[in-house]
Design an enzyme around this catalytic site. Sequence first.
Site, PDB file in Angstrom:
ATOM      1  N   ASP A  22      20.157  -5.871  16.678  1.00 36.68           N
ATOM      2  CA  ASP A  22      21.406  -5.213  16.293  1.00 36.68           C
ATOM      3  C   ASP A  22      22.537  -5.726  17.178  1.00 36.68           C
ATOM      4  O   ASP A  22      22.485  -5.596  18.396  1.00 36.68           O
ATOM      5  CB  ASP A  22      21.226  -3.694  16.455  1.00 36.68           C
ATOM      6  CG  ASP A  22      22.536  -2.939  16.267  1.00 36.68           C
ATOM      7  OD1 ASP A  22      23.441  -3.476  15.589  1.00 36.68           O
ATOM      8  OD2 ASP A  22      22.639  -1.816  16.797  1.00 36.68           O
ATOM      9  N   ASN A  24      25.927  -4.886  16.837  1.00 39.91           N
ATOM     10  CA  ASN A  24      27.147  -4.074  16.959  1.00 39.91           C
ATOM     11  C   ASN A  24      26.883  -2.617  17.312  1.00 39.91           C
ATOM     12  O   ASN A  24      27.767  -1.772  17.199  1.00 39.91           O
ATOM     13  CB  ASN A  24      27.973  -4.165  15.668  1.00 39.91           C
ATOM     14  CG  ASN A  24      27.205  -3.607  14.476  1.00 39.91           C
ATOM     15  OD1 ASN A  24      26.025  -3.286  14.586  1.00 39.91           O
ATOM     16  ND2 ASN A  24      27.875  -3.478  13.349  1.00 39.91           N
ATOM     17  N   ASP A  26      25.147  -0.182  15.940  1.00 37.15           N
ATOM     18  CA  ASP A  26      24.966   0.913  14.970  1.00 37.15           C
ATOM     19  C   ASP A  26      23.482   1.239  14.752  1.00 37.15           C
ATOM     20  O   ASP A  26      23.138   2.053  13.897  1.00 37.15           O
ATOM     21  CB  ASP A  26      25.658   0.596  13.635  1.00 37.15           C
ATOM     22  CG  ASP A  26      25.030  -0.588  12.921  1.00 37.15           C
ATOM     23  OD1 ASP A  26      24.109  -1.219  13.494  1.00 37.15           O
ATOM     24  OD2 ASP A  26      25.449  -0.887  11.787  1.00 37.15           O
ATOM     25  N   ASP A  30      21.071  -6.899  12.209  1.00 31.73           N
ATOM     26  CA  ASP A  30      22.053  -7.507  11.308  1.00 31.73           C
ATOM     27  C   ASP A  30      22.038  -9.038  11.406  1.00 31.73           C
ATOM     28  O   ASP A  30      21.320  -9.612  12.233  1.00 31.73           O
ATOM     29  CB  ASP A  30      23.457  -6.956  11.609  1.00 31.73           C
ATOM     30  CG  ASP A  30      23.715  -6.874  13.108  1.00 31.73           C
ATOM     31  OD1 ASP A  30      23.482  -7.890  13.788  1.00 31.73           O
ATOM     32  OD2 ASP A  30      24.107  -5.794  13.602  1.00 31.73           O
ATOM     33  N   ASP A  99      14.345 -13.646   0.369  1.00 31.41           N
ATOM     34  CA  ASP A  99      13.522 -12.887  -0.553  1.00 31.41           C
ATOM     35  C   ASP A  99      14.171 -12.938  -1.932  1.00 31.41           C
ATOM     36  O   ASP A  99      15.396 -12.828  -2.044  1.00 31.41           O
ATOM     37  CB  ASP A  99      13.445 -11.427  -0.080  1.00 31.41           C
ATOM     38  CG  ASP A  99      12.023 -10.911  -0.008  1.00 31.41           C
ATOM     39  OD1 ASP A  99      11.409 -10.777  -1.089  1.00 31.41           O
ATOM     40  OD2 ASP A  99      11.544 -10.655   1.104  1.00 31.41           O
ATOM     41  N   ASP A 200       9.219 -11.866  -4.430  1.00 33.50           N
ATOM     42  CA  ASP A 200       8.659 -10.528  -4.359  1.00 33.50           C
ATOM     43  C   ASP A 200       7.984 -10.126  -5.670  1.00 33.50           C
ATOM     44  O   ASP A 200       8.556 -10.317  -6.745  1.00 33.50           O
ATOM     45  CB  ASP A 200       9.814  -9.549  -4.076  1.00 33.50           C
ATOM     46  CG  ASP A 200       9.332  -8.134  -3.901  1.00 33.50           C
ATOM     47  OD1 ASP A 200       8.604  -7.881  -2.934  1.00 33.50           O
ATOM     48  OD2 ASP A 200       9.684  -7.276  -4.743  1.00 33.50           O
ATOM     49  N   GLU A 249       4.590 -13.615  -3.645  1.00 31.44           N
ATOM     50  CA  GLU A 249       3.716 -12.463  -3.456  1.00 31.44           C
ATOM     51  C   GLU A 249       3.142 -12.201  -4.839  1.00 31.44           C
ATOM     52  O   GLU A 249       3.857 -11.745  -5.721  1.00 31.44           O
ATOM     53  CB  GLU A 249       4.512 -11.261  -2.953  1.00 31.44           C
ATOM     54  CG  GLU A 249       3.615 -10.075  -2.629  1.00 31.44           C
ATOM     55  CD  GLU A 249       4.358  -8.751  -2.614  1.00 31.44           C
ATOM     56  OE1 GLU A 249       3.970  -7.875  -1.842  1.00 31.44           O
ATOM     57  OE2 GLU A 249       5.324  -8.575  -3.391  1.00 31.44           O
ATOM     58  N   HIS A 319       5.881  -7.052   6.722  1.00 28.88           N
ATOM     59  CA  HIS A 319       6.586  -5.769   6.775  1.00 28.88           C
ATOM     60  C   HIS A 319       5.880  -4.667   5.989  1.00 28.88           C
ATOM     61  O   HIS A 319       6.374  -3.546   5.936  1.00 28.88           O
ATOM     62  CB  HIS A 319       7.996  -5.972   6.227  1.00 28.88           C
ATOM     63  CG  HIS A 319       7.956  -6.401   4.785  1.00 28.88           C
ATOM     64  ND1 HIS A 319       7.441  -7.619   4.384  1.00 28.88           N
ATOM     65  CD2 HIS A 319       8.310  -5.765   3.640  1.00 28.88           C
ATOM     66  CE1 HIS A 319       7.501  -7.707   3.073  1.00 28.88           C
ATOM     67  NE2 HIS A 319       8.023  -6.601   2.594  1.00 28.88           N
ATOM     68  N   ASP A 320       4.763  -4.986   5.346  1.00 27.58           N
ATOM     69  CA  ASP A 320       4.047  -3.986   4.540  1.00 27.58           C
ATOM     70  C   ASP A 320       2.732  -3.545   5.171  1.00 27.58           C
ATOM     71  O   ASP A 320       2.016  -2.731   4.585  1.00 27.58           O
ATOM     72  CB  ASP A 320       3.727  -4.565   3.150  1.00 27.58           C
ATOM     73  CG  ASP A 320       4.967  -4.712   2.277  1.00 27.58           C
ATOM     74  OD1 ASP A 320       5.935  -3.944   2.469  1.00 27.58           O
ATOM     75  OD2 ASP A 320       4.966  -5.599   1.407  1.00 27.58           O
TER      76      ASP A 320
HETATM   77  C1  GLC Z   1       6.782  -6.019  -2.218  1.00 24.72           C
HETATM   78  C2  GLC Z   1       7.439  -5.867  -0.864  1.00 24.72           C
HETATM   79  C3  GLC Z   1       7.518  -4.406  -0.536  1.00 24.72           C
HETATM   80  C4  GLC Z   1       8.360  -3.726  -1.599  1.00 24.72           C
HETATM   81  C5  GLC Z   1       7.837  -4.024  -2.999  1.00 24.72           C
HETATM   82  C6  GLC Z   1       8.824  -3.636  -4.049  1.00 24.72           C
HETATM   83  O1  GLC Z   1       5.484  -5.589  -2.224  1.00 24.72           O
HETATM   84  O2  GLC Z   1       6.770  -6.625   0.093  1.00 24.72           O
HETATM   85  O3  GLC Z   1       8.027  -4.187   0.744  1.00 24.72           O
HETATM   86  O4  GLC Z   1       8.372  -2.348  -1.380  1.00 24.72           O
HETATM   87  O5  GLC Z   1       7.549  -5.376  -3.195  1.00 24.72           O
HETATM   88  O6  GLC Z   1       9.865  -4.560  -4.142  1.00 24.72           O
HETATM   89 CA    CA Z   2      24.092  -3.553  13.332  1.00 22.92          CA
END
Ligand code: GLC
Ligand code: CA
Length: 545
Positions: A22, A24, A26, A30, A99, A200, A249, A319-320
């Site tokens: 981050d 700034n 908040d 970013d 993405d 995605d 994915e 991230h999942d």
């Molecule tokens: C993919 C992403 C996930 C998102 C989902 C819906 O699985 O990795 O984080 O919630 O698609 O777009």
């Molecule tokens: Ca920020």
Amino acid sequence: MTSKTWWKNAVGYQVYPRSFKDSNGDGIGDIRGIIEKLPYLKDLGIDFIWINPIYKSPNVDNGYDISDYESIEPEFGDLNEFKELLQKAHKIGIKVILDLVVNHTSDQHPWFIESKKGKNNPYRDYYLWADASPDKMPNDWKSFSGHSAWTYDKKSGQAYFHVFAAEQPDLNWKNPKVRKAIYKMIRWWLDLEIDGFRMDAISHIQKEPWDFKIKDNPWAPFMNVKGIDKYMSELRDIFNEYSVMTVGEASGVTSRKAINWTDPKRDGYINMIFELEQNVQEGQLGEQRIDPLGFKKVLARWQRDLADGGWNALYVENHDNPRINTVLGNETAQSAKAIAATYMLLCGTPFVYQGQELGMTNYPFTKPEQMDGLNTKKRFEEIIKQGHDPKEAMKIMSHWSRDNARTPMQWSSEINAGFSKGDPWLAINDNYKKINVEKELQDSHSILNFYKKLIALRKNESAFTDGDFELILDNDPNVFAYLRKNSEQEYLVISNLSDGKRTVTLPRKVVQNVWRTKLTNDNTLKISKNMTLQPYAVTVMEKIN
Ligand code: GLC
Ligand code: CA
């Protein structure tokens, strides 16, 4: 390696922008924060970054619900800042992929706002609508949330379809106008000279007819369904005009089918696939682990099935998913290193998820309020109703939660781990004073410094890029061992993915050769017929002569 296939000898790094840095105060990471940290990424040795969605979004699903594909979410910055990031990254030799979320939009996207206005609206067929009544949906298909895949709209007496949340309506790919608009948007980004896309949920863009009967797999009606080839081929033709890399994915695309998706000789659509099968779980809810044997078998099968011209995307975190050093490792430096060398030297393009290179661990969530996931409070109450006490309920809910991977990146031992000067949007793990970039850079034995050596090794030795893969000790439940070999080099990777001491009997073809250690977390390890490996010991050996 032609410039078109640069990604075969590259290592990627996944940036989850909200939690990276981050700039700034908040509390939200970013674009400027990513720019600040480019030198760190360069020093790590990676070749490209994949940034999770930074497009305008109401953030019901943290950016995976897009309301404007061609503008940047103000929380992250603006388009000029993105261009600056792109230019600065390119200048130091880092490519940038974004993405691409085109299975669905946000329900706040202007197309959906129009579509919802009525049956005669020109945008109605941009989405998937069917006749329904409040108590009877067009069919009984379930979304990934486990609830109906339909949301009823009183005004028109119809329902719209969504494989994810109701705020993420699925686009109608059958409609040529939708495809035209999406392709235009894709070109718009490619013309800015980004280097590719992570696509995605791409295997869901085609659906079975609404009267399709589900047998066993509840998601079969929208997983790599017949007819998707038309859309994927159209996408491929666009990508082929540019020198970009694409990683999909693509759940439901089996290892057998994946070769047709990724081999250019077979007119493959994309360069590589993130398969979702490798996270083979064992153990009770709330304490699940990754089963090392299951993990190994899935990865080895993908290696073999793609050997003849396909390509793999290699990862252990994103991230999942929870943090790998918690669910496969034992939260030590030893296990983080063993896991790293095991997956990163397979055949394919390795991805490192932010913080993985530090050995970041799951967060000890104790209250639903600490979590960000959709409907956490409601789920918590449901689990309590099933007879669990609050502590158990929290464990069940949080242990495999994606929030574990989303806690802010740990940069230093300063306040908020150096992530932000403000109040971070998600809690910072208490272990940040021990596990952070600043500290690990100074320690030559740190996980971070191991990653640096590993990335360099992976890129410098050609056998790791184009060598054959051969699994050895196939059925050993804890030890993952394999050979990588091309016409010039042969490497052996052997790792104990358990916290117990293990003894293995190595095959003759290994024992008869002379090996030299290239990288290890246990300098006492030597190749011998009966070899004992300490918990989470790993060694990478090069054959000499
Ligand atoms: C993919 C992403 C996930 C998102 C989902 C819906 O699985 O990795 O984080 O919630 O698609 O777009
Ligand atoms: Ca920020």
